[in-house]
Scaffold this motif. Structure first.
Motif, PDB file in Angstrom:
ATOM      1  N   VAL A 167      40.548 -66.638 -28.780  1.00 28.30           N
ATOM      2  CA  VAL A 167      41.392 -65.503 -29.256  1.00 28.30           C
ATOM      3  C   VAL A 167      41.793 -65.096 -28.149  1.00 28.30           C
ATOM      4  O   VAL A 167      41.106 -64.621 -27.033  1.00 28.30           O
ATOM      5  N   ALA A 168      43.320 -65.118 -27.905  1.00 31.47           N
ATOM      6  CA  ALA A 168      43.843 -64.429 -26.808  1.00 31.47           C
ATOM      7  C   ALA A 168      43.773 -62.848 -26.495  1.00 31.47           C
ATOM      8  O   ALA A 168      44.792 -62.153 -26.438  1.00 31.47           O
ATOM      9  N   GLY A 169      42.593 -62.484 -26.455  1.00 32.28           N
ATOM     10  CA  GLY A 169      42.437 -61.153 -25.914  1.00 32.28           C
ATOM     11  C   GLY A 169      43.033 -60.103 -26.859  1.00 32.28           C
ATOM     12  O   GLY A 169      43.471 -58.977 -26.417  1.00 32.28           O
ATOM     13  N   ARG A 170      42.944 -60.127 -28.271  1.00 31.05           N
ATOM     14  CA  ARG A 170      43.399 -59.170 -29.202  1.00 31.05           C
ATOM     15  C   ARG A 170      42.333 -58.235 -29.318  1.00 31.05           C
ATOM     16  O   ARG A 170      41.150 -58.604 -29.195  1.00 31.05           O
ATOM     17  N   THR A 171      42.832 -57.112 -29.425  1.00 35.14           N
ATOM     18  CA  THR A 171      41.883 -55.774 -29.634  1.00 35.14           C
ATOM     19  C   THR A 171      41.699 -55.400 -31.168  1.00 35.14           C
ATOM     20  O   THR A 171      42.567 -55.357 -31.795  1.00 35.14           O
ATOM     21  N   GLY A 172      40.441 -54.962 -31.294  1.00 32.48           N
ATOM     22  CA  GLY A 172      39.902 -54.708 -32.604  1.00 32.48           C
ATOM     23  C   GLY A 172      38.621 -54.321 -32.838  1.00 32.48           C
ATOM     24  O   GLY A 172      37.837 -54.878 -32.130  1.00 32.48           O
ATOM     25  N   ARG A 173      37.956 -53.603 -33.994  1.00 35.70           N
ATOM     26  CA  ARG A 173      36.651 -53.194 -34.177  1.00 35.70           C
ATOM     27  C   ARG A 173      36.145 -54.347 -34.956  1.00 35.70           C
ATOM     28  O   ARG A 173      35.102 -54.855 -34.855  1.00 35.70           O
ATOM     29  N   TYR A 174      36.781 -54.765 -35.928  1.00 37.72           N
ATOM     30  CA  TYR A 174      36.142 -55.516 -37.075  1.00 37.72           C
ATOM     31  C   TYR A 174      36.795 -57.096 -36.893  1.00 37.72           C
ATOM     32  O   TYR A 174      38.038 -57.066 -36.590  1.00 37.72           O
ATOM     33  N   VAL A 175      35.842 -57.925 -37.049  1.00 41.35           N
ATOM     34  CA  VAL A 175      36.134 -59.376 -36.951  1.00 41.35           C
ATOM     35  C   VAL A 175      35.996 -59.913 -38.418  1.00 41.35           C
ATOM     36  O   VAL A 175      34.767 -59.659 -38.837  1.00 41.35           O
ATOM     37  N   VAL A 176      36.944 -60.779 -38.606  1.00 46.07           N
ATOM     38  CA  VAL A 176      36.822 -61.357 -39.979  1.00 46.07           C
ATOM     39  C   VAL A 176      36.634 -62.833 -40.039  1.00 46.07           C
ATOM     40  O   VAL A 176      37.725 -63.519 -39.421  1.00 46.07           O
ATOM     41  N   VAL A 177      35.727 -63.603 -40.534  1.00 42.62           N
ATOM     42  CA  VAL A 177      35.957 -64.982 -40.708  1.00 42.62           C
ATOM     43  C   VAL A 177      36.635 -65.059 -41.913  1.00 42.62           C
ATOM     44  O   VAL A 177      35.820 -64.849 -42.965  1.00 42.62           O
ATOM     45  N   TRP A 178      37.662 -65.639 -41.917  1.00 46.40           N
ATOM     46  CA  TRP A 178      38.557 -65.636 -43.183  1.00 46.40           C
ATOM     47  C   TRP A 178      38.597 -67.221 -43.737  1.00 46.40           C
ATOM     48  O   TRP A 178      39.103 -68.052 -43.143  1.00 46.40           O
ATOM     49  N   VAL A 179      37.942 -67.383 -44.966  1.00 47.09           N
ATOM     50  CA  VAL A 179      37.780 -68.623 -45.393  1.00 47.09           C
ATOM     51  C   VAL A 179      39.282 -68.853 -46.302  1.00 47.09           C
ATOM     52  O   VAL A 179      39.677 -68.128 -47.075  1.00 47.09           O
ATOM     53  N   THR A 180      39.827 -69.933 -45.860  1.00 48.13           N
ATOM     54  CA  THR A 180      41.197 -70.415 -46.387  1.00 48.13           C
ATOM     55  C   THR A 180      41.090 -71.406 -47.370  1.00 48.13           C
ATOM     56  O   THR A 180      42.284 -71.822 -48.064  1.00 48.13           O
ATOM     57  N   GLY A 181      40.131 -72.176 -47.280  1.00 46.27           N
ATOM     58  CA  GLY A 181      39.911 -73.629 -47.845  1.00 46.27           C
ATOM     59  C   GLY A 181      38.605 -73.940 -48.016  1.00 46.27           C
ATOM     60  O   GLY A 181      37.782 -73.913 -47.433  1.00 46.27           O
ATOM     61  N   LEU A 182      38.346 -74.602 -49.480  1.00 46.61           N
ATOM     62  CA  LEU A 182      36.764 -75.116 -49.810  1.00 46.61           C
ATOM     63  C   LEU A 182      37.136 -76.336 -50.381  1.00 46.61           C
ATOM     64  O   LEU A 182      38.142 -76.617 -51.312  1.00 46.61           O
ATOM     65  N   PRO A 183      36.319 -77.349 -50.162  1.00 45.04           N
ATOM     66  CA  PRO A 183      36.190 -78.539 -51.008  1.00 45.04           C
ATOM     67  C   PRO A 183      35.852 -78.236 -52.502  1.00 45.04           C
ATOM     68  O   PRO A 183      35.399 -77.201 -53.078  1.00 45.04           O
ATOM     69  N   PRO A 184      36.342 -79.119 -53.631  1.00 43.08           N
ATOM     70  CA  PRO A 184      36.227 -78.632 -54.854  1.00 43.08           C
ATOM     71  C   PRO A 184      34.493 -78.506 -55.237  1.00 43.08           C
ATOM     72  O   PRO A 184      33.845 -79.358 -54.600  1.00 43.08           O
ATOM     73  N   GLU A 185      34.181 -77.539 -56.185  1.00 39.75           N
ATOM     74  CA  GLU A 185      32.889 -77.404 -56.400  1.00 39.75           C
ATOM     75  C   GLU A 185      31.848 -77.252 -55.360  1.00 39.75           C
ATOM     76  O   GLU A 185      30.966 -77.749 -55.341  1.00 39.75           O
ATOM     77  N   SER A 186      32.311 -76.048 -54.484  1.00 45.89           N
ATOM     78  CA  SER A 186      31.450 -75.856 -53.425  1.00 45.89           C
ATOM     79  C   SER A 186      31.649 -74.198 -52.918  1.00 45.89           C
ATOM     80  O   SER A 186      32.433 -73.768 -53.632  1.00 45.89           O
ATOM     81  N   ALA A 187      30.927 -73.664 -52.209  1.00 49.11           N
ATOM     82  CA  ALA A 187      30.825 -72.594 -51.508  1.00 49.11           C
ATOM     83  C   ALA A 187      30.872 -72.739 -50.134  1.00 49.11           C
ATOM     84  O   ALA A 187      30.003 -73.502 -49.665  1.00 49.11           O
ATOM     85  N   ALA A 188      31.204 -71.824 -49.498  1.00 52.34           N
ATOM     86  CA  ALA A 188      31.271 -71.741 -47.716  1.00 52.34           C
ATOM     87  C   ALA A 188      30.079 -71.041 -47.505  1.00 52.34           C
ATOM     88  O   ALA A 188      29.643 -70.007 -47.952  1.00 52.34           O
ATOM     89  N   GLU A 189      29.342 -71.672 -46.356  1.00 51.06           N
ATOM     90  CA  GLU A 189      28.230 -71.071 -45.874  1.00 51.06           C
ATOM     91  C   GLU A 189      28.545 -70.817 -44.341  1.00 51.06           C
ATOM     92  O   GLU A 189      28.999 -71.597 -43.624  1.00 51.06           O
ATOM     93  N   VAL A 190      28.321 -69.470 -43.971  1.00 50.99           N
ATOM     94  CA  VAL A 190      28.711 -69.057 -42.755  1.00 50.99           C
ATOM     95  C   VAL A 190      27.093 -68.693 -41.973  1.00 50.99           C
ATOM     96  O   VAL A 190      26.572 -67.575 -42.552  1.00 50.99           O
ATOM     97  N   ALA A 191      26.320 -69.362 -41.131  1.00 50.95           N
ATOM     98  CA  ALA A 191      25.213 -69.407 -40.746  1.00 50.95           C
ATOM     99  C   ALA A 191      25.067 -68.057 -39.391  1.00 50.95           C
ATOM    100  O   ALA A 191      24.112 -67.259 -39.630  1.00 50.95           O
ATOM    101  N   GLU A 192      25.880 -68.059 -38.719  1.00 50.96           N
ATOM    102  CA  GLU A 192      25.902 -67.384 -37.354  1.00 50.96           C
ATOM    103  C   GLU A 192      27.359 -67.186 -36.794  1.00 50.96           C
ATOM    104  O   GLU A 192      28.035 -68.242 -36.883  1.00 50.96           O
TER     105      GLU A 192
END
Length: 198
Positions: A167-192
């Motif tokens: 990330v090129a030095g953008r400023t903000g307090r809240y960071v979002v991992v924005w899921v934009t795509g999933l394989p069929p019949e699934s859920a995304a998992e974010v461990a850390e």
């Protein structure tokens, strides 16, 4: 004989007088030259030696991982929630626990996100996401409020076991991992999620 001594003395006295006059003249001319030199406008050489060096630039702030807390999930095209109660599992330091999206037979949304709080506005340099779900696509967004709006600050990537988003030095307090795509019949998992910032 006394005349010879007297004339020698006179000659010596005359020579001494001439010597003293010459010495006086030389000293006077030398002083005049020093005065003239001190009153002359500064030369380039003088200016160069009297200019002060430019101060060194302060060292760039070092980036470091910042402590994150979970702010929740972001689902603007659904009911506003996406397993919010599990959000803290993505920042607990344990890769065997995770936040996950709902299960989708076909992912029809532009995205859903995990919102994390850095505690203050930071200049984000890098986001590292650990995930155990192959085929999930995500990007990073940043904002100043936990409810948005959020600005996209990285291109979307397919998540692997560990994915780094520069990330090129953008400023903000809240960071979002924005899921934009999933394989069929699934859920995304974010461990850390870890954020390196200044």
């Amino acid at each position: 004989m006394p005349n010879g001594i007297t004339s020698a003395r006179l000659l010596a006295a005359g020579a001494l007088a001439v010597l003293l006059l010459a010495l006086g003249w030389a000293v006077a001319n030398g002083l005049d030259e020093d005065d003239a030199a001190s009153q002359a406008p500064p030369t380039r050489e003088t200016v160069a030696t009297t200019t002060r060096p430019k101060p060194a630039k302060p060292p760039a702030a070092r980036s470091r991982f910042v402590k994150l807390t979970a702010a929740g999930a972001f689902d603007p095209e659904g009911d506003g929630h996406e397993r919010d109660e599990e959000a803290s599992l993505a920042v607990d330091g344990n890769r065997s626990t995770f936040w996950r999206t709902e299960r989708y037979s076909r992912f029809f949304k532009t995205g859903v996100g995990l919102v994390l709080d850095a505690g203050r506005a930071v200049r984000v340099r890098q986001v590292v996401v650990d995930s155990g779900t192959p085929g999930v696509r995500a990007e990073i967004r940043i904002g100043s409020s936990p409810t948005g709006p959020f600005t996209r600050v990285s291109p979307a990537k397919t998540l692997t076991a560990r994915t780094t988003f520069p990330v090129a030095g953008r400023t903000g307090r809240y960071v979002v991992v924005w899921v934009t795509g999933l394989p069929p019949e699934s859920a995304a998992e974010v461990a850390e999620v870890r954020v390196r910032a200044t």
